[in-house]
Design a protein around this motif. Structure first.
Motif, PDB file in Angstrom:
ATOM      1  N   VAL A  73       0.842  -1.205   0.000  1.00  0.00           N
ATOM      2  CA  VAL A  73       0.000   0.000   0.000  1.00  0.00           C
ATOM      3  C   VAL A  73       0.870   1.245   0.000  1.00  0.00           C
ATOM      4  O   VAL A  73       0.637   2.199  -0.754  1.00  0.00           O
ATOM      5  N   LEU A  74       1.897   1.264   0.857  1.00  0.00           N
ATOM      6  CA  LEU A  74       2.771   2.433   0.940  1.00  0.00           C
ATOM      7  C   LEU A  74       3.559   2.636  -0.353  1.00  0.00           C
ATOM      8  O   LEU A  74       3.646   3.750  -0.876  1.00  0.00           O
ATOM      9  N   LEU A  75       4.138   1.556  -0.893  1.00  0.00           N
ATOM     10  CA  LEU A  75       5.013   1.693  -2.051  1.00  0.00           C
ATOM     11  C   LEU A  75       4.274   2.093  -3.324  1.00  0.00           C
ATOM     12  O   LEU A  75       4.837   2.782  -4.176  1.00  0.00           O
ATOM     13  N   PHE A  76       3.005   1.691  -3.443  1.00  0.00           N
ATOM     14  CA  PHE A  76       2.308   1.953  -4.702  1.00  0.00           C
ATOM     15  C   PHE A  76       1.214   3.013  -4.589  1.00  0.00           C
ATOM     16  O   PHE A  76       0.863   3.622  -5.588  1.00  0.00           O
ATOM     17  N   ALA A  77       0.697   3.240  -3.384  1.00  0.00           N
ATOM     18  CA  ALA A  77      -0.284   4.315  -3.212  1.00  0.00           C
ATOM     19  C   ALA A  77       0.384   5.615  -2.792  1.00  0.00           C
ATOM     20  O   ALA A  77      -0.088   6.698  -3.127  1.00  0.00           O
ATOM     21  N   VAL A  78       1.517   5.514  -2.048  1.00  0.00           N
ATOM     22  CA  VAL A  78       2.239   6.720  -1.595  1.00  0.00           C
ATOM     23  C   VAL A  78       3.721   6.531  -1.932  1.00  0.00           C
ATOM     24  O   VAL A  78       4.569   6.491  -1.037  1.00  0.00           O
ATOM     25  N   PRO A  79       4.090   6.413  -3.205  1.00  0.00           N
ATOM     26  CA  PRO A  79       5.472   6.059  -3.560  1.00  0.00           C
ATOM     27  C   PRO A  79       6.510   7.096  -3.164  1.00  0.00           C
ATOM     28  O   PRO A  79       7.684   6.751  -3.015  1.00  0.00           O
ATOM     29  N   HIS A  80       6.118   8.352  -2.976  1.00  0.00           N
ATOM     30  CA  HIS A  80       7.087   9.381  -2.626  1.00  0.00           C
ATOM     31  C   HIS A  80       7.057   9.739  -1.143  1.00  0.00           C
ATOM     32  O   HIS A  80       7.738  10.670  -0.726  1.00  0.00           O
ATOM     33  N   GLY A  81       6.279   9.012  -0.348  1.00  0.00           N
ATOM     34  CA  GLY A  81       6.230   9.270   1.085  1.00  0.00           C
ATOM     35  C   GLY A  81       7.523   8.850   1.763  1.00  0.00           C
ATOM     36  O   GLY A  81       8.196   7.904   1.328  1.00  0.00           O
ATOM     37  N   PRO A  82       7.928   9.523   2.844  1.00  0.00           N
ATOM     38  CA  PRO A  82       9.178   9.166   3.528  1.00  0.00           C
ATOM     39  C   PRO A  82       9.160   7.760   4.110  1.00  0.00           C
ATOM     40  O   PRO A  82      10.214   7.139   4.251  1.00  0.00           O
ATOM     41  N   LEU A  83       7.980   7.230   4.452  1.00  0.00           N
ATOM     42  CA  LEU A  83       7.897   5.886   5.013  1.00  0.00           C
ATOM     43  C   LEU A  83       7.962   4.800   3.941  1.00  0.00           C
ATOM     44  O   LEU A  83       8.040   3.617   4.270  1.00  0.00           O
ATOM     45  N   SER A  84       7.928   5.208   2.665  1.00  0.00           N
ATOM     46  CA  SER A  84       7.874   4.238   1.564  1.00  0.00           C
ATOM     47  C   SER A  84       9.219   4.020   0.884  1.00  0.00           C
ATOM     48  O   SER A  84       9.305   3.202  -0.028  1.00  0.00           O
ATOM     49  N   GLN A  85      10.257   4.734   1.305  1.00  0.00           N
ATOM     50  CA  GLN A  85      11.525   4.683   0.599  1.00  0.00           C
ATOM     51  C   GLN A  85      12.307   3.394   0.895  1.00  0.00           C
ATOM     52  O   GLN A  85      11.988   2.673   1.837  1.00  0.00           O
ATOM     53  N   PRO A  86      13.319   3.078   0.084  1.00  0.00           N
ATOM     54  CA  PRO A  86      14.010   1.783   0.217  1.00  0.00           C
ATOM     55  C   PRO A  86      14.568   1.491   1.600  1.00  0.00           C
ATOM     56  O   PRO A  86      14.405   0.369   2.105  1.00  0.00           O
ATOM     57  N   TRP A  87      15.232   2.466   2.228  1.00  0.00           N
ATOM     58  CA  TRP A  87      15.805   2.173   3.538  1.00  0.00           C
ATOM     59  C   TRP A  87      14.726   1.903   4.591  1.00  0.00           C
ATOM     60  O   TRP A  87      14.840   0.921   5.347  1.00  0.00           O
ATOM     61  N   PRO A  88      13.671   2.711   4.690  1.00  0.00           N
ATOM     62  CA  PRO A  88      12.600   2.347   5.626  1.00  0.00           C
ATOM     63  C   PRO A  88      11.978   0.986   5.323  1.00  0.00           C
ATOM     64  O   PRO A  88      11.680   0.223   6.251  1.00  0.00           O
ATOM     65  N   LEU A  89      11.785   0.671   4.035  1.00  0.00           N
ATOM     66  CA  LEU A  89      11.201  -0.628   3.676  1.00  0.00           C
ATOM     67  C   LEU A  89      12.077  -1.784   4.146  1.00  0.00           C
ATOM     68  O   LEU A  89      11.627  -2.677   4.884  1.00  0.00           O
ATOM     69  N   LEU A  90      13.348  -1.774   3.729  1.00  0.00           N
ATOM     70  CA  LEU A  90      14.237  -2.883   4.069  1.00  0.00           C
ATOM     71  C   LEU A  90      14.601  -2.865   5.554  1.00  0.00           C
ATOM     72  O   LEU A  90      14.524  -3.888   6.242  1.00  0.00           O
ATOM     73  N   GLY A  91      15.011  -1.694   6.044  1.00  0.00           N
ATOM     74  CA  GLY A  91      15.415  -1.612   7.441  1.00  0.00           C
ATOM     75  C   GLY A  91      14.278  -1.908   8.395  1.00  0.00           C
ATOM     76  O   GLY A  91      14.458  -2.605   9.401  1.00  0.00           O
ATOM     77  N   GLY A  92      13.082  -1.391   8.093  1.00  0.00           N
ATOM     78  CA  GLY A  92      11.942  -1.615   8.979  1.00  0.00           C
ATOM     79  C   GLY A  92      11.593  -3.089   9.112  1.00  0.00           C
ATOM     80  O   GLY A  92      11.379  -3.592  10.223  1.00  0.00           O
ATOM     81  N   HIS A  93      11.556  -3.792   7.997  1.00  0.00           N
ATOM     82  CA  HIS A  93      11.202  -5.219   8.046  1.00  0.00           C
ATOM     83  C   HIS A  93      12.305  -6.055   8.686  1.00  0.00           C
ATOM     84  O   HIS A  93      12.022  -6.969   9.472  1.00  0.00           O
ATOM     85  N   LEU A  94      13.566  -5.780   8.347  1.00  0.00           N
ATOM     86  CA  LEU A  94      14.661  -6.575   8.907  1.00  0.00           C
ATOM     87  C   LEU A  94      14.817  -6.333  10.404  1.00  0.00           C
ATOM     88  O   LEU A  94      15.066  -7.272  11.173  1.00  0.00           O
ATOM     89  N   VAL A  95      14.679  -5.075  10.818  1.00  0.00           N
ATOM     90  CA  VAL A  95      14.737  -4.770  12.253  1.00  0.00           C
ATOM     91  C   VAL A  95      13.582  -5.459  12.975  1.00  0.00           C
ATOM     92  O   VAL A  95      13.763  -6.078  14.033  1.00  0.00           O
TER      93      VAL A  95
END
Length: 334
Positions: A73-95
């Motif tokens: 939802v974040l990556l495709f509905a809000v692609p330019h949001g700060p919570l949707s960027q690569p580091w939050p995506l990868l870091g958030g899930h791995l953490v």
């Protein structure tokens, strides 16, 4: 109807229209944008499920993290949001996965393990600057996911979590790149926009409320900010600008200065040497902006015209340094 009742009704309508207690967003996007978001989410989750089934064995092969649906939802509905960027995506899930697996091993009641996993994930994401809400769901899944998850142990972090997150990231980049206004990560869209607006006038005309509303419609992409917050940011920015000293800031070796521009033209320079003899030049290093880590030199008058104000590093951003005798910054009420 009595006049008092009519007046009360108008006040209630104004109150509800102004504050919108249900939180319904006023931002509008085109039907094409909505369709693209729908297709992107569908393709990404299909790929995530297919990869999990092809590369994992046993019960884990059917494991599809619900948190990945939230990330889609974040990556495709809000692609330019700060919570949707690569580091939050990868870091958030791995953490979230790492902390969740660790908490699941603690000899504590399940409810306490789950609470600790989510709470510690939130704190760690803040520290690592990778806040991604679905990461909390990943941590929770690691604790309450049952035997199929617990048997994986820390392998759960690699597959399916890292595998699924990378699949989402790959689809988001490939799916959004052909469209200039949707290019992902957001840095690609910012770079394209900076080139387009490079010839914009240095002093734009005053911006009114209607202009901001029109700009939101022109962007044609959902932004993770309300119209009220955007207006308040603009009000604060203009009041800070009005309160700044117009004169050029005094230059000092070791101090940093900004040109006060926007987008790709914004830059911060640190003064390395000031002229002490005629025809000597100001030497500087660019410490922020598109040309970061480059050095240069120019005449004193050129640097003074370029420098809008002195700035200092404040944790996550550069803030103007108040000059002696400058007006106090205005306060904007909530």
């Amino acid at each position: 109807m009595p006049v008092a009742s009519q007046h009360c009704g108008r006040e209630l309508n104004v109150m509800f229209n102004r504050h919108n207690w249900l939180g319904i967003q006023r931002q509008t996007v085109s039907h094409a944008e909505k369709l693209l978001a729908t297709l992107g989410g569908t393709v990404s989750i299909a790929l995530v499920y297919g990869l999990s089934a092809a590369l994992l064995d046993g019960a884990a092969a059917q494991l599809l993290l619900a948190s990945m649906g939230a990330s889609a939802v974040l990556l495709f509905a809000v692609p330019h949001g700060p919570l949707s960027q690569p580091w939050p995506l990868l870091g958030g899930h791995l953490v979230g996965a790492t902390i969740g697996v660790s908490c699941a091993l603690l000899p504590l009641p399940l409810a306490l393990n789950a609470a600790l996993a989510v709470g510690m994930t939130i704190g760690m994401m803040h520290l690592l600057r990778c806040t991604h809400p679905p990461g909390g769901a990943t941590a929770l899944t690691a604790v309450i996911g049952g035997a199929a998850v617990h048997e994986l142990g820390f392998y759960f972090v690699i597959a399916p979590v890292a595998l699924n997150a990378l699949a989402l990231l790959t689809v988001a980049v490939a799916f959004n790149y052909p469209l200039r206004t949707r290019r992902y990560p957001a840095a690609l869209a910012i770079a394209a926009e900076a080139q387009r607006t490079a010839a914009a006038p240095a002093t734009p005309p005053p911006i009114e409320h209607a202009h901001l509303v029109a700009a939101l419609s022109e962007i044609d992409s959902y932004l993770d900010i309300s119209e009220h917050d955007l207006l308040r940011i603009y009000q604060l920015a203009t009041q800070f600008a009005d309160a700044e000293v117009v004169e050029h800031p005094p230059l000092q070796v070791g101090s940093c200065y900004s040109n006060g521009r926007f987008g790709g033209e914004w830059e911060v320079r640190e003064v390395r040497a000031l002229p002490t003899v005629p025809r000597a030049r100001v030497e500087f290093a660019i410490v922020a902006g598109a040309r970061r880590r480059q050095c240069g030199n120019c005449s004193l008058s050129t640097f003074q015209r370029w420098a809008a104000h002195e700035v200092s590093r404040d944790e996550n951003s550069w803030r103007p340094v108040a000059q002696t005798g400058a007006a106090e910054m205005p306060q904007v009420p909530d």
